[in-house]
Design an enzyme around this catalytic site. Structure first.
Site, mmCIF file in Angstrom:
data_model
loop_
_atom_site.group_PDB
_atom_site.id
_atom_site.type_symbol
_atom_site.label_atom_id
_atom_site.label_comp_id
_atom_site.label_asym_id
_atom_site.label_seq_id
_atom_site.Cartn_x
_atom_site.Cartn_y
_atom_site.Cartn_z
ATOM 1 N N GLY A 239 0.759 -1.244 0.000
ATOM 2 C CA GLY A 239 0.000 0.000 0.000
ATOM 3 C C GLY A 239 0.785 1.288 0.000
ATOM 4 N N PRO A 274 4.767 -5.214 -0.592
ATOM 5 C CA PRO A 274 4.778 -4.033 -1.455
ATOM 6 C C PRO A 274 4.626 -4.408 -2.921
ATOM 7 C CG PRO A 274 7.015 -4.632 -0.888
ATOM 8 C CD PRO A 274 6.121 -5.569 -0.118
ATOM 9 N N GLY A 275 3.868 -3.629 -3.646
ATOM 10 C CA GLY A 275 3.725 -3.842 -5.085
ATOM 11 C C GLY A 275 4.199 -2.603 -5.814
ATOM 12 N N ARG A 276 3.315 -1.607 -5.824
ATOM 13 C CA ARG A 276 3.546 -0.372 -6.578
ATOM 14 C C ARG A 276 4.891 0.293 -6.265
ATOM 15 N NH1 ARG A 276 -0.973 2.701 -8.051
ATOM 16 N NH2 ARG A 276 -2.102 1.661 -6.378
ATOM 17 N N ARG A 312 -5.349 2.531 -16.106
ATOM 18 C CA ARG A 312 -5.434 3.340 -14.890
ATOM 19 C C ARG A 312 -6.071 4.725 -15.102
ATOM 20 N NH1 ARG A 312 -1.917 4.807 -11.766
ATOM 21 N NH2 ARG A 312 -2.955 4.129 -9.892
ATOM 22 N N CYS A 342 -12.752 2.372 -29.187
ATOM 23 C CA CYS A 342 -14.035 3.021 -29.412
ATOM 24 C C CYS A 342 -14.782 3.260 -28.111
ATOM 25 C CB CYS A 342 -14.859 2.150 -30.359
ATOM 26 S SG CYS A 342 -13.944 1.887 -31.866
ATOM 27 N N GLU A 343 -14.225 4.087 -27.267
ATOM 28 C CA GLU A 343 -14.868 4.481 -26.016
ATOM 29 C C GLU A 343 -14.367 5.880 -25.697
ATOM 30 O OE1 GLU A 343 -16.064 2.375 -23.044
ATOM 31 O OE2 GLU A 343 -15.718 0.383 -23.862
ATOM 32 N N TYR A 371 0.579 -2.149 -12.224
ATOM 33 C CA TYR A 371 -0.812 -2.182 -12.668
ATOM 34 C C TYR A 371 -0.957 -1.618 -14.083
ATOM 35 C CZ TYR A 371 -1.076 -2.952 -7.676
ATOM 36 O OH TYR A 371 -0.856 -3.434 -6.417
HETATM 37 N N1 LLP Z 1 -1.354 -7.076 -0.660
HETATM 38 C C1 LLP Z 1 -2.655 -7.219 -0.968
HETATM 39 C C2 LLP Z 1 -3.454 -8.191 -0.236
HETATM 40 C C3 LLP Z 1 -3.227 -6.432 -1.981
HETATM 41 O O1 LLP Z 1 -4.513 -6.567 -2.267
HETATM 42 C C4 LLP Z 1 -2.425 -5.488 -2.673
HETATM 43 C C5 LLP Z 1 -2.992 -4.660 -3.744
HETATM 44 C C6 LLP Z 1 -1.070 -5.377 -2.328
HETATM 45 C C7 LLP Z 1 -0.565 -6.188 -1.308
HETATM 46 C C8 LLP Z 1 -0.131 -4.440 -3.012
HETATM 47 O O2 LLP Z 1 -0.495 -3.123 -2.864
HETATM 48 P P1 LLP Z 1 0.466 -1.950 -3.371
HETATM 49 O O3 LLP Z 1 1.736 -2.022 -2.556
HETATM 50 O O4 LLP Z 1 0.731 -2.159 -4.805
HETATM 51 O O5 LLP Z 1 -0.305 -0.719 -3.105
HETATM 52 N N2 LLP Z 1 -5.025 -1.520 -9.669
HETATM 53 C C9 LLP Z 1 -4.901 -0.480 -8.667
HETATM 54 C C10 LLP Z 1 -4.257 -0.986 -7.393
HETATM 55 C C11 LLP Z 1 -4.971 -2.175 -6.787
HETATM 56 C C12 LLP Z 1 -4.284 -2.725 -5.574
HETATM 57 C C13 LLP Z 1 -4.853 -4.047 -5.191
HETATM 58 N N3 LLP Z 1 -4.222 -4.686 -4.079
HETATM 59 C C14 LLP Z 1 -4.134 0.680 -9.276
HETATM 60 O O6 LLP Z 1 -3.761 0.611 -10.442
HETATM 61 O O7 LLP Z 1 -3.927 1.688 -8.609
#
Ligand code: LLP
Length: 419
Positions: A239, A274-276, A312, A342-343, A371
């Site tokens: 997050g 962590p993802g993003r 996004r 086409c949107e 993402y």
């Molecule tokens: N752990 C869980 C259980 C999650 O559901 C998520 C993201 C993460 C970790 C990683 O979160 P991050 O560190 O990336 O914030 N598609 C959206 C974001 C959706 C996030 C879903 N869950 C976007 O493009 O902003």
């Protein structure tokens, strides 16, 4: 900090000119910087070096196998949400004991695959999932480590679509119910409670929601200890936000410090998802201007990248900085940057001040590593873009562009329609 920079007015990824990659791959294309990803992982992971921890990259952000291998080689684990992601993580040589499995709707088949792979823990999100897991464990005669994902009811103050820890969200279990489930699981021979987990949302720009969540989880861990449920892991999800425009997210070191303060002397191992923050600014999306169209009061840069490639902006009204590959000084103009789909919702930017450019010029959509590709689709029968990984002076295509044959590969024509 990332390694996408202008050198002599030309955009480079590390030591490779973007234009050179495009000559080979065409557009649209995703380009990732290995050095940026490594740096982001190390900065994040090292920030937690003073406490027992495991950084499990949330691979839904970008699940390309080459990127998973980069993370794996640096010692990272992976957070998965499906059998497909489990397969990808194992295929990228991530050890089972570094994989955690979250998600509200895991199928029995997915649970079985995860149990067989001996993953670190399954983050269970409902009472019914827990009993399904108990059944799977019993049939496989394996003791399964699990955590319950609790919903700490904390508002992370982010976009409603990416908020997950509020009462109205589908994720996790409220504390009273989770408490009862842990106690119930004590009687299950094949279930072993090892942790507690939560994830409150994404693109979070303040520390306080994280502190509140960790504090509340810590309280739950102590209550469980009193009931004879001793946990080892506290999984605080992902997050942490990043800069797309002018946001000032907390630095990983500040994030780690507040968590460390909360967890000091608890003996718990923290799991991070962590993802993003790892991949977001490690990637760009490169697209070419096909046409420039003027209608009264508006100019459109019509590009060959669209919402099927990067959803996004359309889905969350998300802002991505867009810059030309060749910097120039011919003046500025307000434009909408739109794709061929086409949107009306197919745009990469609206009312954006951009340099005056011409047809065939290239644009880089920044911050597209998270993402981006992972949410892409074949809408309008558009093949998915190619992906490239740059390392120093080298670049490698890590996913080839989908061909038109790929589009129909899985379709089956019933006999009555054959000629
Ligand atoms: N752990 C869980 C259980 C999650 O559901 C998520 C993201 C993460 C970790 C990683 O979160 P991050 O560190 O990336 O914030 N598609 C959206 C974001 C959706 C996030 C879903 N869950 C976007 O493009 O902003």
């Amino acid at each position: 900090m990332n390694f996408f920079e202008y050198k002599n007015n030309e955009l480079f990824c590390e030591d490779v000119p973007i234009a050179e990659i495009v000559r080979k791959t065409g557009t649209p294309v995703y380009i990732y910087s290995c050095k940026t990803l490594e740096r982001h992982f190390n900065v994040f992971n090292d920030a937690f070096s003073t406490m027992p921890h495991l950084t499990c990259y949330s691979c839904k952000a970008n699940s390309n196998g080459a990127l998973l291998r980069v993370i794996g080689r640096l010692g990272g684990g992976v957070d998965i949400v499906s059998g497909g992601e489990l397969f990808r993580a194992l295929h990228a040589n991530i050890p089972g004991k570094k994989i955690v499995f979250s998600g509200v709707g895991k199928t029995e088949e997915e649970l079985r695959a995860a149990v067989k792979a001996d993953i670190l823990m399954i983050n269970v999100e409902s009472e019914e999932e827990l009993s399904t897991l108990a059944g799977v464990a019993k049939r496989l005669k394996k003791i399964v480590p699990f955590s319950i994902r609790v919903n700490p009811q904390i508002d992370p103050k982010t976009h409603p679509y990416i908020t997950t820890g509020l009462k109205k969200n589908k994720f996790g279990v409220l504390w009273d119910d989770a408490h009862a489930l842990y106690k119930k699981a004590l009687h299950e021979k094949y279930l072993m409670p090892v942790g507690i987990s939560s994830h409150i949302g994404s693109q979070i720009l303040e520390l306080s929601p994280f502190v509140d969540a960790v504090r509340s989880l810590k309280g739950m861990v102590s209550q469980l200890a009193e009931d004879g449920v001793a946990l080892t892991y506290i999984d605080i999800g992902g997050g942490l936000g990043i800069t797309y425009k002018d946001e000032l997210p907390p630095q990983p070191a500040e994030y780690a410090r507040v968590i460390e303060e909360e967890l000091r002397n608890t003996g718990l191992t923290v799991i991070l998802e962590p993802g993003r923050v790892l991949v977001g600014n490690s990637g760009i999306f490169v697209t070419k201007i096909l046409y420039i169209k003027n209608v009264p009061g508006k100019t459109f840069y019509i590009v060959d990248g669209a919402m099927n490639d990067l959803v996004r902006p359309s889905l969350y009204d998300a802002y991505h900085k867009i810059i030309p590959i060749k910097k120039q000084d011919k003046g500025k103009i307000m434009v909408d940057i739109v794709g061929p789909i086409c949107e009306s919702g197919d745009f990469l930017a609206k009312d954006r001040e951009m340099p005056l450019l011409e047809k065939t010029e290239l644009l880089a959509v920044m911050g597209a590593g998270a993402y981006g590709f992972s949410m892409s689709s074949n809408y309008n029968s558009r093949g998915r873009a190619a992906e490239v990984l740059v390392k120093g002076t080298e670049y490698h295509i890590i996913r080839t562009r989908e061909t038109i044959q790929d589009l129909i590969k899985r379709e089956v024509i019933p006999p009555f329609l054959e000629v």
